[in-house]
Design an enzyme around this catalytic site. Structure first.
Site, mmCIF file in Angstrom:
data_model
loop_
_atom_site.group_PDB
_atom_site.id
_atom_site.type_symbol
_atom_site.label_atom_id
_atom_site.label_comp_id
_atom_site.label_asym_id
_atom_site.label_seq_id
_atom_site.Cartn_x
_atom_site.Cartn_y
_atom_site.Cartn_z
ATOM 1 N N CYS A 11 -87.519 19.402 48.018
ATOM 2 C CA CYS A 11 -88.042 18.336 47.937
ATOM 3 C C CYS A 11 -87.737 17.459 48.553
ATOM 4 C CB CYS A 11 -87.306 17.615 46.946
ATOM 5 S SG CYS A 11 -87.678 16.746 45.498
ATOM 6 N N HIS A 22 -86.940 22.157 43.126
ATOM 7 C CA HIS A 22 -85.480 22.195 42.831
ATOM 8 C C HIS A 22 -84.614 23.643 42.414
ATOM 9 C CE1 HIS A 22 -84.413 18.298 44.586
ATOM 10 N NE2 HIS A 22 -85.508 17.809 43.400
ATOM 11 N N GLU A 65 -81.645 24.253 42.621
ATOM 12 C CA GLU A 65 -80.590 24.682 42.894
ATOM 13 C C GLU A 65 -79.956 24.103 40.926
ATOM 14 O OE1 GLU A 65 -81.940 20.560 44.438
ATOM 15 O OE2 GLU A 65 -81.808 22.576 44.265
ATOM 16 N N SER A 80 -47.973 18.915 37.885
ATOM 17 C CA SER A 80 -48.759 18.193 36.886
ATOM 18 C C SER A 80 -49.433 18.599 35.268
ATOM 19 C CB SER A 80 -49.167 16.981 37.310
ATOM 20 O OG SER A 80 -51.021 17.730 37.572
ATOM 21 N N VAL A 110 -55.335 21.587 36.906
ATOM 22 C CA VAL A 110 -55.413 22.919 37.070
ATOM 23 C C VAL A 110 -55.431 22.683 38.480
ATOM 24 C CG1 VAL A 110 -57.937 23.763 37.810
ATOM 25 C CG2 VAL A 110 -57.633 23.287 35.261
ATOM 26 N N ASP A 111 -55.727 21.808 38.936
ATOM 27 C CA ASP A 111 -55.353 22.006 40.478
ATOM 28 C C ASP A 111 -54.371 21.690 41.280
ATOM 29 O OD1 ASP A 111 -58.631 21.427 40.967
ATOM 30 O OD2 ASP A 111 -57.707 18.646 41.000
ATOM 31 N N SER A 112 -53.338 21.295 40.669
ATOM 32 C CA SER A 112 -51.878 21.287 41.158
ATOM 33 C C SER A 112 -51.226 22.590 40.762
ATOM 34 C CB SER A 112 -50.767 19.465 40.683
ATOM 35 O OG SER A 112 -50.449 20.246 39.431
ATOM 36 N N SER A 113 -51.733 23.114 39.965
ATOM 37 C CA SER A 113 -51.239 24.391 39.413
ATOM 38 C C SER A 113 -51.470 25.424 40.246
ATOM 39 C CB SER A 113 -51.603 24.819 37.592
ATOM 40 O OG SER A 113 -50.942 23.541 36.959
#
Length: 523
Positions: A85, A179, A181, A233, A236-239
């Protein structure tokens, strides 16, 4: 071990709302990529040493005098370049072509006719019934290329855009006005695969197994025999951060789980069972409900509540860290979108959109090194890695839960009574969504406590009790969202259960606001 960063794509961001999607698609193909501001220096590009470069779309007009331009080195680096684009338009302008503001702007679906077979469009055709190959694509542009640079050819066109794609095969420069994507472009992923794999020659080493192997090796090299502290916590991220570190350093990881009284029903017990009992992590369980609720007394403004919750968490975490005298490192679950949004890019051009709960905020005097094993990863990649590490899919695919927890789902001042009520009501909501098959059909669902009372009738008596609102939305990117059209009979069942089973709630309402104008969370 495979070098997962050996082949890599550099994506220059010109401000398109879809730019992160480009990066996610390239990663999905199996190739590492990074997203940088459009005016990155030649020295930084040389240091990154990309195998190929993608120029994103953007909201500016190439016909304006001071519109963004790609660094000249991009076209002299000797690697393939794909302009999308605006990226195609600036490529054309910078290489001697011409762009103009179109009298007929294209927004939405379009069918493009492929005029010439080049490497980018190899084996692509969305209309097998036509004698000429066609692609179903998503357009979003107001300018168009009207004159090609030297050595370029037109490779695709639409009825209103004579130059919908172009290429210079000798230099391996390609441009598409649409586009690829976005999922609306039917063969978009295949087109990007042609560019990344066939044209750039990238090996597809970016896989969950290779990422885990690389992360563990890098953590061992970074941390060695030192001890690390992590705020776990249960999200997901901290696990996933915890499991990667546990695989790398074992008992030298100390996880601090803070029960602040603002968690979902039975969440503390579930976290301890999952990570303590099943995975054998070293977890310090801090029961700090009273400390948080005392600090939040009298505070009803949302941002003030967020800041107080963050401050008390830091204080609690600091108290626990002082007991661990051998800790040298702090681990955080920072992911790549946090890095992009929090002004942490190499160019320093990214601007802070909001303060993330897990980026910074700890006292300077803690003097700990920072460990962020997820900082190169998008959320969907973190989930895939979590699955490969043994986390259950239902936990990884659970709806988002805000860092301040119920602190932003109890409107106004936070009290234990309010938290207990909304916690029970929300558990019923989630239980019924799961039972009816709607939980994974919606993107996010939760219950909000409203600090107002409403009259109700129970048996022969009247009662004057609290109101909760149910919220369920459907979204692709959480930037915009539609309220979910849950069946009336399901809403009725949920409402009846909450009113009958949760003593203290007399009325249930359903939020039918989209984003915009409303936000997804109420606070």
């Amino acid at each position: 071990m495979n070098n997962i960063h050996n082949h890599k794509i550099l994506i220059l961001d010109f401000g398109s709302q879809y730019t992160q999607l480009i990066a996610r698609r390239v990663r999905e193909i199996g190739v590492y990529c990074e997203l940088w501001a459009w005016d990155v220096s030649e020295a930084d590009i040389r240091e990154f040493n990309p195998t190929g470069i993608i120029l994103s779309g953007g909201p500016e007009s190439t016909t304006e005098e001071n519109s963004p331009r790609a660094p000249e080195y991009v076209f002299n680096a000797g690697v393939p370049v794909l302009g999308i684009c605006y990226g195609m338009q600036t490529m054309a302008m910078q290489l001697g072509g011409l762009t103009e503001t179109s009298t007929h702007r294209e927004f939405g679906y379009a069918s493009v006719n492929l005029k010439a077979a080049d490497a980018l469009f190899a084996q692509l055709n969305d209309d097998v019934t036509s004698s000429q190959p066609k692609l179903d694509v998503w357009m979003s542009h107001g300018d168009k290329v009207t004159r090609l640079p030297d050595h370029f050819q037109v490779t695709a066109m639409t009825s209103t855009c004579p130059i919908a794609a172009m290429s210079d095969e000798r230099r391996r420069f390609y441009g598409v006005q649409f586009h690829p994507e976005v999922t609306h472009t039917k063969s978009g992923l295949e087109l990007l695969t042609n560019f990344v794999v066939k044209i750039c020659g990238c090996e597809r080493n970016w896989t969950p197994e290779n990422i885990i192997e690389d992360a563990v090796a890098r953590l061992k090299a970074q941390v060695g025999d030192d001890e690390v502290i992590l705020g776990l916590s249960g999200g997901v991220d901290s696990s996933v951060t915890a499991l990667l570190l546990h695989r790398a350093i074992g008992k030298n990881l100390h996880c601090v789980f803070v029960d602040n009284g603002l968690l979902r029903l039975n969440e503390a017990e579930q976290v301890m069972e999952m990570f303590g009992d099943k995975f054998g992590l070293n977890i310090i369980h801090v029961k700090a409900e009273d400390r948080f609720l005392d600090a939040l007394k009298g505070i009803d403004e949302p941002e003030a509540k967020r800041k107080m919750i963050g401050k008390v968490f830091v204080d609690v975490f600091d108290d626990e860290s002082k007991k661990l005298t051998s800790v040298k490192w702090l681990a955080q679950g920072t992911i790549y979108p946090d890095v992009i949004e929090s002004a942490a890019s190499k160019t320093g051009k990214a601007h802070v959109i909001k303060s993330h709960h897990n980026v910074g905020g700890l006292p300077d005097y803690m003097k700990l090194g920072l460990v962020e094993p997820l900082r190169e990863l998008f959320k969907d990649e973190v989930r895939k890695i979590g699955l490969a590490l043994g986390l259950p899919a239902e936990m990884l695919n659970r709806h988002p839960f805000p860092g301040p927890g119920l602190g932003v789902r109890v409107l106004g001042e936070i009290k234990k009574e309010y938290c207990d009520l909304v916690r029970l009501a929300d558990a019923i909501f989630m239980e019924e969504l799961h039972a009816s098959g709607w939980y994974y059909k919606v993107s996010q669902a939760f219950t909000v406590f409203l600090p107002v009372k409403s009259v109700g009738v129970m048996g022969d008596g009247r009662k004057y009790d609290w109101v909760v609102s149910l919220r369920a939305v459907e979204t692709i990117d959480f930037m915009t969202a539609h309220w979910a059209h849950l069946p009336y009979d399901l809403l009725g069942k949920i409402s009846n259960r909450i009113i009958n089973e949760v003593n203290g709630i007399s009325r249930v309402v359903y939020d039918v606001s989209g984003k915009p104008p409303a936000t997804i969370e109420w606070e």
